[in-house]
Write a protein that holds these residues in place. Structure first.
Motif: not given
Lengths: 297, 336
Positions: A229-230, A233, A162, B174-175, A225-226, B181-182, A155, A158, B300-301, B177-178, B170
């Motif tokens: 933040k992940l 961890r 910006y 892990f997707e 992938l993660f 976490e974000e 992704k 990630h 985010q943007r 949890e990601s 998705n």
């Protein structure tokens, strides 16, 4: 030995050395938004300091007599190399104990690793260089395979930024990479001097560059992938990244690839570190003995 | 002599590392019950864990493997799984767990507890799919159809459904949890049901701050995925093929999100546009929350301007629907 000093052999050895334990542990637990930029900066720093240290060693070697500066440099490099080797060894044992063989005592893991390490230390440098070249291509192939199989789950968001980071933020992002990439790169030129006879820019630089690039590839794979933040961890991001590789709904269980990569890179890093440490201390001891004999006369 | 000293030094360093652990237990690892799915349901104040295990007849390897669903309740997950484990003659192997099920009654706190447990237990693979169900025990019980276990069937169904509808779930652990976490407040998981013909995906469940806020059917799931971007590139059929979308892009302003889509037929553009706008209004009114994660998208943007989730209703969401082949008329397009 001449053909090994400038060619691809030492370059491969230097690349594997730089990967060491960094390949399995980064990005570490102080990563933030600009961690990828920090990593790029760390690799650049490593390349620049390799150049600088090569020039310094060449200058020191041109003065035939042993000066105080040479002595201090030798002792510092020997101690630092020893510390790097011990750190890498401990990280390897910890990983194997946590992940691969959780029910096996660390002592047995250490015995196997140290046995192989001692075997390599006892061999001539040419053996180490030839082995490094073969293993380097295997490691590159495996990392490329891991990245290619992970692409479908990447992704880009990630790693998207910006705004540009401030200098302070950049410095903070670079800090986690100092013990893993930047500081060990200082040992590459002296290692070349010990293993190949004299330091040479080409071998050291290309090795540092390729090693840094491969670490970045593994590290970026985890980030894509993660997310930051992940990844922060996870204790072993590359291992976790490989565990996500699937073909359709099937798990591929490519964990063995990571075990192999870490075994190779940790072994090379420990071998080079201890070899360098032993060689420098041996030279220093010889010089001290020679001076003592001269003083007696 | 020198080699002897080296060997002694090596042994000394090794002994310093730790005491000898029980190395014999690793030989028992090959005799464990393999868990293919694990599910969690609320049982009053307690949590109920359901595991689907594969049982192999070690005395007759020619006979087919069977599956069995075991449950245990406890105040927390460790207790619930411990109760299951204590009733078994062999320990459970979680390394091949393919599905983590979340029951309908699981609230935000329990969901966070489940995610934390799955993270801390390194045996549970990060690639396991997270799904929702009305009741996980009921879902796992039954004969598998295409593979050895219901859990592995579900994995195949998710991939197949995604290929057919274009919705990208998705939903691997892990997707999910990601995203958590974000700091993303919103995500969705595929919802499974068991009916007379077996198990099937019946839409998705939308989560907001770890709480299940809305269950969408298959048609609604397609529209939701189109708005949030969790959709494959290329031709995608929505609402059982009623709309065929060939292109999708998002553009952003300070307080505005514009969804630009292209459909196959000219006479469907207005209807599709109205469908999407109405869908957004209905979901947000029903849930009272930013169910599509628009606040997250804009934050985010525009990281310098952290907007509050409470203002989500003020975010201007517009849809531009064109026919495939029409050119863009105004403005730049930022693709997602």
């Amino acid at each position: 030995m001449e053909k090994y000093s400038q060619g691809k052999h030492f370059s491969a050895l230097a690349a594997l050395f730089l990967m060491g334990d960094a390949v399995i542990c980064l990005p570490g637990n102080r990563s933030r938004q600009f961690v990828l930029i920090g990593a790029l900066l760390a690799v650049l720093l490593a390349v620049v300091e390799t150049l600088a240290v090569t020039a310094l060693i060449n200058r020191l070697m041109r003065t035939g007599r042993q000066t105080m500066l040479k002595g201090i440099a030798s002792v510092s490099a020997a101690l630092f190399a020893f510390w790097c080797g011990v750190r890498c060894f401990r990280q390897f044992v910890r990983f194997v104990s946590d992940i691969l063989l959780p029910k096996t005592g660390k002592v047995w893991i250490a015995v196997i690793f140290l046995t192989v390490l001692l075997f390599l230390l006892a061999k001539r440098s040419e053996v180490l260089l030839k082995l490094a070249l073969m293993l380097f291509w295997v490691v590159v192939g495996v990392i490329v395979l891991i990245v290619v199989l992970s692409v479908k789950d990447f992704k880009i968001a990630h790693i998207a930024v910006y705004r540009l980071p401030t200098l302070k933020e950049l410095g903070e992002e670079c800090l986690p990479f100092l013990p893993g990439i930047v500081f060990p790169a200082l040992l590459i030129p002296p290692a070349q001097a010990v293993i190949c006879g004299k330091p040479d820019c080409r071998g050291s630089l290309s090795g540092t560059f390729f090693g840094g690039a491969l670490v970045l590839a593994c590290f970026t794979d985890s980030l894509l992938l993660f997310g930051v933040k992940l990844s922060e961890r996870l204790p072993y991001p590359l291992y976790s990244a490989v565990s996500t590789v699937t073909v359709g709904p099937l798990f591929t269980r490519m964990d063995g690839a990571v075990y192999g990569i870490l075994f190779v890179t940790a072994l090379v890093k420990c071998t080079v570190s201890f070899k360098l440490s032993i060689a420098l201390l041996a030279r220093l001891r010889r010089e001290i003995s020679r001076r003592c004999k001269l003083a007696e006369m | 002599m020198r080699k002897g000293w080296i060997a002694a030094a090596v042994l000394g360093v090794c002994l310093l590392l730790t005491g000898c652990a029980d190395i014999g237990s690793s030989a028992k690892d090959d005799r464990k019950l393999m868990v293919s799915s694990i599910g969690f349901d609320e049982a009053g104040d307690k949590i109920k864990a359901s595991v689907e295990v594969i049982i192999i007849n070690s005395e007759n390897y020619d006979s087919a493997a069977k599956t069995k669903v075991l449950t245990g309740e406890g105040d927390n997950i460790e207790q619930a799984i411990g109760k299951i484990g204590s009733s078994l003659t062999k320990p459970m192997l979680f390394n091949h767990c393919g599905v983590i099920g979340i029951g309908k009654g699981i609230g935000a706190e329990r969901f966070a507890e489940i995610c934390a447990y799955c993270f801390s237990d390194e045996r549970i693979t990060l690639s396991a799919y997270m799904i929702t169900a009305d009741d996980c025990e009921t879902l796992f019980t039954g004969e598998p159809e295409a593979s050895v276990t219901v859990g592995y069937d579900m994995m195949g169904i998710i991939e197949q459904e995604s290929a057919e509808t274009g919705v990208v779930y998705n939903s691997r652990y892990f997707e999910v949890e990601s995203k958590r976490e974000e700091g993303k407040n919103t995500f969705s998981l595929p919802h499974f049901v068991r009916n007379s013909s077996g198990i099937a995906v019946d839409g998705m469940t939308v989560f907001h701050n770890d709480r299940q806020i809305k269950q969408l059917n298959n048609d609604e799931a397609g529209l939701y995925a189109l708005i949030t971007g969790e959709i494959r590139k290329g031709r995608v059929k929505l609402n059982a093929g009623e709309y065929e979308v060939t292109d999708r892009k998002l553009s952003w302003g300070k307080n505005r999100i514009t969804l630009k889509v292209k459909v196959d037929e000219k006479n469907k553009t207005d209807a599709f546009k109205q469908t999407l706008l109405r869908f957004r209004r209905e979901i947000e009114q029903e849930t009272g929350l930013d169910a599509f994660g628009f606040t997250d998208m804009l934050n985010q943007r525009n990281p310098g301007e952290k907007r509050s989730e409470a203002d989500f209703a003020e975010i201007d969401f517009t849809v531009q629907c064109r026919v495939k082949g029409e050119d863009e008329k105004n403005g730049k397009v930022q693709s997602r």
